[in-house]
Design a protein around this motif. Structure first.
Motif, PDB file in Angstrom:
ATOM      1  N   PHE A 142       0.810  -1.213   0.000  1.00 39.04           N
ATOM      2  CA  PHE A 142       0.000   0.000   0.000  1.00 39.04           C
ATOM      3  C   PHE A 142       0.849   1.272   0.000  1.00 39.04           C
ATOM      4  O   PHE A 142       0.338   2.360  -0.233  1.00 39.04           O
ATOM      5  CB  PHE A 142      -0.880   0.021   1.247  1.00 39.04           C
ATOM      6  N   GLU A 189       0.489   4.442  -2.058  1.00 38.37           N
ATOM      7  CA  GLU A 189      -0.755   5.218  -1.975  1.00 38.37           C
ATOM      8  C   GLU A 189      -0.747   6.201  -0.819  1.00 38.37           C
ATOM      9  O   GLU A 189      -1.689   6.967  -0.657  1.00 38.37           O
ATOM     10  CB  GLU A 189      -1.944   4.282  -1.775  1.00 38.37           C
ATOM     11  N   PRO A 247      -4.445   6.533   5.710  1.00 36.46           N
ATOM     12  CA  PRO A 247      -5.137   5.826   4.627  1.00 36.46           C
ATOM     13  C   PRO A 247      -6.135   4.818   5.230  1.00 36.46           C
ATOM     14  O   PRO A 247      -7.009   4.302   4.549  1.00 36.46           O
ATOM     15  CB  PRO A 247      -4.011   5.094   3.913  1.00 36.46           C
ATOM     16  N   THR A 248      -5.951   4.537   6.499  1.00 40.29           N
ATOM     17  CA  THR A 248      -6.758   3.688   7.365  1.00 40.29           C
ATOM     18  C   THR A 248      -6.098   3.840   8.736  1.00 40.29           C
ATOM     19  O   THR A 248      -4.986   4.368   8.810  1.00 40.29           O
ATOM     20  CB  THR A 248      -6.754   2.221   6.881  1.00 40.29           C
ATOM     21  N   GLU A 254      -5.400   1.644  11.534  1.00 41.53           N
ATOM     22  CA  GLU A 254      -4.839   0.613  12.445  1.00 41.53           C
ATOM     23  C   GLU A 254      -3.625   1.153  13.203  1.00 41.53           C
ATOM     24  O   GLU A 254      -3.532   1.059  14.425  1.00 41.53           O
ATOM     25  CB  GLU A 254      -4.426  -0.628  11.647  1.00 41.53           C
ATOM     26  N   ARG A 295      -6.023   7.984  -0.006  1.00 39.88           N
ATOM     27  CA  ARG A 295      -5.208   6.961  -0.661  1.00 39.88           C
ATOM     28  C   ARG A 295      -4.874   7.488  -2.051  1.00 39.88           C
ATOM     29  O   ARG A 295      -5.778   7.659  -2.869  1.00 39.88           O
ATOM     30  CB  ARG A 295      -5.963   5.632  -0.761  1.00 39.88           C
ATOM     31  N   TRP A 352     -15.740   7.520   5.101  1.00 43.46           N
ATOM     32  CA  TRP A 352     -16.082   6.143   5.468  1.00 43.46           C
ATOM     33  C   TRP A 352     -16.287   6.064   6.963  1.00 43.46           C
ATOM     34  O   TRP A 352     -16.236   7.078   7.659  1.00 43.46           O
ATOM     35  CB  TRP A 352     -15.004   5.158   5.006  1.00 43.46           C
ATOM     36  N   PHE A 364      -7.644  -9.038   3.086  1.00 47.37           N
ATOM     37  CA  PHE A 364      -6.755  -8.029   3.659  1.00 47.37           C
ATOM     38  C   PHE A 364      -5.561  -8.779   4.264  1.00 47.37           C
ATOM     39  O   PHE A 364      -5.743  -9.581   5.175  1.00 47.37           O
ATOM     40  CB  PHE A 364      -7.496  -7.227   4.707  1.00 47.37           C
ATOM     41  N   THR A 416     -16.295  -4.347   3.775  1.00 51.95           N
ATOM     42  CA  THR A 416     -15.550  -5.508   4.283  1.00 51.95           C
ATOM     43  C   THR A 416     -15.517  -5.499   5.801  1.00 51.95           C
ATOM     44  O   THR A 416     -15.458  -4.441   6.434  1.00 51.95           O
ATOM     45  CB  THR A 416     -14.083  -5.475   3.793  1.00 51.95           C
ATOM     46  N   HIS A 435     -13.349  -7.551   8.733  1.00 53.86           N
ATOM     47  CA  HIS A 435     -12.211  -8.459   8.879  1.00 53.86           C
ATOM     48  C   HIS A 435     -12.125  -9.067  10.272  1.00 53.86           C
ATOM     49  O   HIS A 435     -12.302  -8.373  11.274  1.00 53.86           O
ATOM     50  CB  HIS A 435     -10.896  -7.699   8.649  1.00 53.86           C
ATOM     51  N   TRP A 457     -13.601  -3.118  10.420  1.00 52.87           N
ATOM     52  CA  TRP A 457     -14.607  -3.153   9.363  1.00 52.87           C
ATOM     53  C   TRP A 457     -14.857  -1.744   8.814  1.00 52.87           C
ATOM     54  O   TRP A 457     -14.810  -0.771   9.540  1.00 52.87           O
ATOM     55  CB  TRP A 457     -15.926  -3.751   9.879  1.00 52.87           C
ATOM     56  N   GLY A 458     -15.109  -1.683   7.471  1.00 50.47           N
ATOM     57  CA  GLY A 458     -15.250  -0.369   6.838  1.00 50.47           C
ATOM     58  C   GLY A 458     -16.258  -0.359   5.719  1.00 50.47           C
ATOM     59  O   GLY A 458     -16.416  -1.353   5.008  1.00 50.47           O
TER      60      GLY A 458
HETATM   61  O1  LIG Z   1     -10.565  -2.452   5.098  1.00 49.63           O
HETATM   62  C1  LIG Z   1     -10.518  -2.144   6.268  1.00 49.63           C
HETATM   63  C2  LIG Z   1     -11.717  -1.774   7.047  1.00 49.63           C
HETATM   64  C3  LIG Z   1     -11.497  -0.570   7.886  1.00 49.63           C
HETATM   65  C4  LIG Z   1     -10.171  -0.581   8.601  1.00 49.63           C
HETATM   66  N1  LIG Z   1      -9.045  -0.968   7.734  1.00 49.63           N
HETATM   67  C5  LIG Z   1      -9.246  -2.230   7.056  1.00 49.63           C
HETATM   68  C6  LIG Z   1      -8.036  -2.658   6.181  1.00 49.63           C
HETATM   69  C7  LIG Z   1      -7.496  -1.556   5.324  1.00 49.63           C
HETATM   70  C8  LIG Z   1      -6.478  -2.144   4.332  1.00 49.63           C
HETATM   71  N2  LIG Z   1      -5.672  -1.064   3.744  1.00 49.63           N
HETATM   72  C9  LIG Z   1      -6.135  -0.473   2.599  1.00 49.63           C
HETATM   73  N3  LIG Z   1      -5.489   0.523   2.013  1.00 49.63           N
HETATM   74  C10 LIG Z   1      -4.307   0.989   2.531  1.00 49.63           C
HETATM   75  C11 LIG Z   1      -3.618   2.045   1.887  1.00 49.63           C
HETATM   76  C12 LIG Z   1      -2.435   2.539   2.426  1.00 49.63           C
HETATM   77  C13 LIG Z   1      -1.925   1.983   3.617  1.00 49.63           C
HETATM   78  C14 LIG Z   1      -2.582   0.944   4.266  1.00 49.63           C
HETATM   79  C15 LIG Z   1      -3.767   0.434   3.707  1.00 49.63           C
HETATM   80  C16 LIG Z   1      -4.515  -0.659   4.331  1.00 49.63           C
HETATM   81  O2  LIG Z   1      -4.129  -1.205   5.368  1.00 49.63           O
END
Ligand SMILES: O=C1CCCN[C@@H]1CCCn1cnc2ccccc2c1=O
Length: 510
Positions: free
Chosen positions: A85, A88, A108-109, A111, A140, A157, A204, A228, A230, A264-265
């Motif tokens: 990723f 992005e 971008p998310t 976590e 992203r 989101w 994922f 999704t 997870h 989840w998103g």
């Molecule tokens: O789908 C979800 C649901 C909501 C929380 N995050 C999860 C997973 C996201 C996966 N993802 C998707 N694009 C990214 C883009 C840049 C860096 C990291 C990521 C990345 O971890």
């Protein structure tokens, strides 16, 4: 430009752009890949938020808000799967003319934003379960061609992140959230989806299992991921050291247990899917449940031979009908603009997807009725004024139901059971998805993508504009086809001949 000039059937991407802009849902913005979400579309998003917030509150999830900036160190803590990723990720490197000592990523998310604090807040099993959600935007910086609502560099989101003592509690919640996602699509947006689990290749990478709701755009024959949920397992809790002592442990020996997590998103992509499925060559078609204006009242039948008194009586009748509908919670408006003809107004509100139009003229007043016109199928019906509220309430629910029924029929008839490879690519080329007995091996999925791309180009139908992309697995449906049943050890994978485990949905996708 007022009406839609492109045809949904023959020039889909141009049609879609015209519909989202000319319905006033969205406007293009100064920065490529970014769009303005205008009030009609934002109202849809708010309906989704209200429904989802009520649903997750009932599950004990609380809303919160984390900062949008992520330090480089924090972001790279999950570097194993993030390298895919990394391109992005957008970075802030300066403030004014001053370079930042540490560049900051724009989330971008979240976590890597949240989980260091999960580690800080969760010490004892009594701190579990932790269940939080945030509504925010993420960035992203994709380089694939952007599409309004479907693929944008910033999007709105919600992202939920939870921590549990056990896998069972976690997985139960993963499925509860997936049900909420399905209900948002089916009950609010009148969009049918298939629930399932992603393949090892498509899930994922940071998690153990990804469940998904998959939708389908009949006009292009392509599947689209709708949301999704997870099951992350203990991957992230091991990465971020989110541990509790084992409650079953003895006072001396209390081993540390890594928590079981979920995330989840669901994003504003939901709005684009709704537009693509329900829109027609006159423009947007909104499901009443998410339409800001459900009923538009238009005066008509007034010619030069009518008196000012006639005009006033018609105007009063429109305002009375509007007030009566508002009183029972129907979102109604009157278009009393005196500088446009009724016909112009009809088109104006058709392109904007208003589910129901009421036409009121002098003749209607005599008969004490109004003429209703449905946006979804243009059906007309006379409505007695003394039964106005009850008739319209039923009519709006009928429109909502009919839109889902029609969309589900269009989806179901384009999911083809494919039991031998020779039928696979022709099925894709006929704008359908395939449901195949599948071995679930990752190398088989790679072969399917390659073979469905190459073959497609060889016997490529000239009508395809872009080189037709290969098929990917969309999901392994929770509801598995029963006929013919997959007999373990006997039924073979359509592509590689290994033993098939389950049916899988394959297709071209967004
Ligand atoms: O789908 C979800 C649901 C909501 C929380 N995050 C999860 C997973 C996201 C996966 N993802 C998707 N694009 C990214 C883009 C840049 C860096 C990291 C990521 C990345 O971890």
């Amino acid at each position: 430009k007022l009406g839609i000039e492109a045809s949904k059937e023959t020039d889909f991407s141009k049609w879609y752009q015209q519909v989202v802009v000319r319905s006033d849902m969205l406007d293009y913005y100064d920065v490529s890949g970014c769009y303005i979400v205008r009030p009609t579309a934002y109202f849809v998003w708010q309906q989704i938020q209200e429904f989802f917030d009520a649903g997750i509150r009932a599950l004990g999830v609380r809303n919160c808000y984390f900062p949008m900036f992520v330090s480089q160190r924090a972001l790279e803590q999950e570097k194993d799967h993030i390298e895919g990723f990394a391109p992005e990720v957008a970075w802030v490197t300066k403030a004014g003319t001053t370079d930042l000592a540490v560049p900051l990523a724009i989330r971008p998310t979240s976590e890597t934003v949240m989980y260091p604090y999960f580690a800080k807040w969760i010490r004892s099993h009594r701190d579990l379960p932790l269940k939080i959600n945030q509504w925010c935007s993420v960035v992203r910086w994709e380089f694939k061609n952007p599409q309004p609502f479907l693929r944008t560099r910033e999007f709105l989101w919600q992202e939920g992140h939870c921590a549990y003592m056990t896998k069972d509690e976690a997985y139960t919640e993963v499925l509860d959230i997936l049900t909420l996602y399905r209900r948002i699509y089916e009950e609010l947006l009148a969009v049918p989806v298939i629930e399932g689990v992603k393949s090892e290749k498509e899930k994922f990478a940071g998690g153990v299992a990804t469940t998904t709701v998959e939708s389908f755009i009949p006009a292009t024959g392509r599947g689209i991921q709708g949301g999704t949920s997870h099951y992350l397992g203990q991957n992230f809790s091991k990465m971020f050291d989110v541990v509790v002592e084992d409650p079953e442990g003895t006072s001396t020996d209390r081993p540390k247990i890594h928590v079981h997590q979920t995330s989840w998103g669901l994003s504003t992509r939901t709005i684009g899917v709704m537009v693509m499925i329900h829109g027609d060559d006159k423009g947007l078609v909104l499901p009443p449940r998410v339409a800001e204006t459900q009923v538009i009242i238009v005066p008509c039948g007034l010619t030069s031979k009518h008196t000012d008194e006639d005009r006033r009586r018609v105007t009063d009748a429109c305002l009375t009908v509007e007030a009566r509908l508002k009183k029972v919670g129907i979102r109604a408006d009157s278009d009393l603009r005196d500088n446009y003809t009724p016909g112009f107004k009809y088109s104006h509100w058709e392109v904007r997807g208003v589910p129901l139009r009421l036409e009121i003229g002098p003749k209607d007043l005599e008969k004490q009725s109004v003429l209703s016109v449905r946006r979804d199928n243009f059906a007309k019906a006379s409505v007695a004024l003394d039964k106005l509220e009850s008739t319209l309430e039923i009519l709006l629910h009928t429109i909502q139901d009919d839109m889902l029924i029609r969309a589900r029929k269009a989806f179901d008839e384009r999911v083809k059971l494919v039991l031998k490879w020779d039928d696979f690519v022709p099925t894709l080329n006929s704008k359908c998805l395939t449901m195949i007995p599948w071995c679930e091996r990752e190398e088989c999925e790679d072969q399917i993508k390659a073979r469905s791309t190459r073959d497609a180009i060889n016997d490529e139908a000239e009508d395809e504009k872009e080189p037709s992309m290969g098929a990917k697995s969309l999901c392994l449906p929770h509801n598995q086809p029963q006929d013919p049943p997959i007999i373990p050890g006997q039924t073979k994978c359509v592509q590689c001949g290994h033993n098939a485990k389950r049916y899988a949905l394959f297709g071209r996708s967004y």
